[in-house]
Design an enzyme around this catalytic site. Sequence first.
Site, PDB file in Angstrom:
ATOM      1  N   GLU A 275     -19.011  -2.441   5.133  1.00 16.19           N
ATOM      2  CA  GLU A 275     -17.867  -1.594   5.490  1.00 16.19           C
ATOM      3  C   GLU A 275     -16.913  -1.438   4.311  1.00 16.19           C
ATOM      4  O   GLU A 275     -15.756  -1.857   4.375  1.00 16.19           O
ATOM      5  CB  GLU A 275     -17.098  -2.233   6.654  1.00 16.19           C
ATOM      6  N   GLY A 277     -14.213   0.205   1.970  1.00 17.42           N
ATOM      7  CA  GLY A 277     -13.202   1.254   2.050  1.00 17.42           C
ATOM      8  C   GLY A 277     -12.615   1.531   0.681  1.00 17.42           C
ATOM      9  O   GLY A 277     -12.813   2.579   0.081  1.00 17.42           O
ATOM     10  N   CYS A 346      16.408   5.088  -0.850  1.00 10.89           N
ATOM     11  CA  CYS A 346      17.540   4.156  -0.932  1.00 10.89           C
ATOM     12  C   CYS A 346      17.129   2.719  -0.646  1.00 10.89           C
ATOM     13  O   CYS A 346      17.558   2.123   0.351  1.00 10.89           O
ATOM     14  CB  CYS A 346      18.617   4.576   0.049  1.00 10.89           C
ATOM     15  N   TYR A 375      -5.621   3.371   0.741  1.00 11.51           N
ATOM     16  CA  TYR A 375      -4.377   2.784   1.242  1.00 11.51           C
ATOM     17  C   TYR A 375      -3.165   3.464   0.599  1.00 11.51           C
ATOM     18  O   TYR A 375      -2.152   2.828   0.327  1.00 11.51           O
ATOM     19  CB  TYR A 375      -4.384   1.258   1.048  1.00 11.51           C
TER      20      TYR A 375
HETATM   21  C1  LIG Z   1      -9.998  -3.223   5.918  1.00 13.60           C
HETATM   22  C2  LIG Z   1     -11.345  -3.520   6.416  1.00 13.60           C
HETATM   23  C3  LIG Z   1     -12.460  -3.108   5.689  1.00 13.60           C
HETATM   24  C4  LIG Z   1     -12.377  -2.442   4.349  1.00 13.60           C
HETATM   25  O1  LIG Z   1     -11.907  -3.248   3.337  1.00 13.60           O
HETATM   26  P1  LIG Z   1     -11.906  -2.704   1.834  1.00 13.60           P
HETATM   27  O2  LIG Z   1     -11.267  -3.783   1.058  1.00 13.60           O
HETATM   28  O3  LIG Z   1     -11.119  -1.453   1.821  1.00 13.60           O
HETATM   29  O4  LIG Z   1     -13.319  -2.487   1.438  1.00 13.60           O
HETATM   30  C5  LIG Z   1     -13.704  -3.343   6.251  1.00 13.60           C
HETATM   31  N1  LIG Z   1     -13.848  -3.950   7.444  1.00 13.60           N
HETATM   32  C6  LIG Z   1     -12.795  -4.361   8.165  1.00 13.60           C
HETATM   33  C7  LIG Z   1     -13.017  -5.015   9.473  1.00 13.60           C
HETATM   34  C8  LIG Z   1     -11.512  -4.156   7.681  1.00 13.60           C
HETATM   35  O5  LIG Z   1     -10.456  -4.580   8.393  1.00 13.60           O
END
Ligand SMILES: *Cc1c(COP(=O)(O)O)cnc(C)c1O
Length: 421
Positions: A275, A277, A346, A375
């Site tokens: 997973e 991101g 501010c 992010y």
């Molecule tokens: C945030 C998250 C990701 C992604 O993490 P990255 O550091 O962006 O690769 C994958 N799995 C879960 C469950 C997450 O909470």
Amino acid sequence: MDHFLYRDGQLFAEDVPVAEIAAAVGTPVYVYSTATLLRHYRLFDEALAWGPHLVCYAMKAASNQAILKTLAEAGAGMDVVSGGEYARAKAAGVPGDKIVFSGVGKTREEIRMALEGGVRQFNIESEPEMRAISEIATSMGVEVPVTVRVNPDVDAKTHAKIATGKSENKFGIPIAKARGVYAEAAALPGLKVVGIDVHIGSQLTELEPFALAYRKVAELTQALRAEGHEIVRLDLGGGLGIPYTRSNEAPPLPVEYGQLIERELGHLGCEIEIEPGRLIAGNAGILVSRVIYVKEGEGRNFLILDAAMNDLIRPAMYEAHHDIVPVVEPQPAAEQAPYDIVGPVCESGDTFAKGRMMPAVGEGELVAFRSAGAYGAVMSSEYNTRALIPEVLVKDDQFAVIRARPSFDEIINRDSLPAWL
Ligand SMILES: *Cc1c(COP(=O)(O)O)cnc(C)c1O
């Protein structure tokens, strides 16, 4: 390969001059590169080519429909952590059987929604959540694949706010308790245990914590199999870090990460899910901003930008570093001076960098924050009634606005007045 490069003395996004986008769309603006998104997805896909796998993009990193569709068309699944993200993934055309539902507290509405629309699996984070999923699935007459997210108590050696794999963190079920939870899961109606899930944190810059966690997952796989569970899928989470500076950081590459997974878990014959991101979206996006004023302070100069903490909160929230570069390429011999680079909000926390050495940039000039694709836009807010900034996607020599800047009327009209006013 970097798709945000200087060419003919100015910064390009793929084949489009960044200044052209800023002129057409205004600033501040997020700009993403299709080529980078696809390249990063494919690096992971290839790194796991040694066995059955699915790369599920953790869409919380950047969840614009155009980004999701770009990745989905290349074959990516999605990792979602809310009903809103689930709806976004479906709207982008991702089939339910490629959507993994993660997240610490899935509501009953979210569970029902995913069961109705189809889901690849729920990653269960607690016993009460497991019972809720069982109850709802049973009432709907379906059986849903599940994994249990285990907390391996491993130090991810990353920023405290993005470490998730230590026993003090709120995530997952302590690995020591896992066998009991699996026994209950197997006995509950409506659930089909298919595997194990783990995610220890974000922006990991070493492989060692992954290795420690995955070794524990391998042991647990054997133990669960011995107890009669069918463990056929391992979801290994995201978390691989990216270089935020050009110079001194070199986090492991996806190919090395893939080799590590093969070494630690390949012998188990499971389908692997990951997973990622940040690594897919982070260096696929920049934030382009204009200098409003250069203010001479007491022993320091302030570069006051039209971007602020509400547009990019990472520096305020995680003390994160972003390289900030002029859009017009500085001369190699250009003199550098220290600047405090700030936004107009501010709060003193609205500071992107302190004492940052920069070639002289003047009022009205453009700068780009590198590595702002993950992010960034997703964590933005309308604090100070600053409009959410537009997002632009570049593909070769084309660009398109993929989220428009709302007008002040649109922002204000989302409020409504009670009858007594
Ligand atoms: C945030 C998250 C990701 C992604 O993490 P990255 O550091 O962006 O690769 C994958 N799995 C879960 C469950 C997450 O909470």
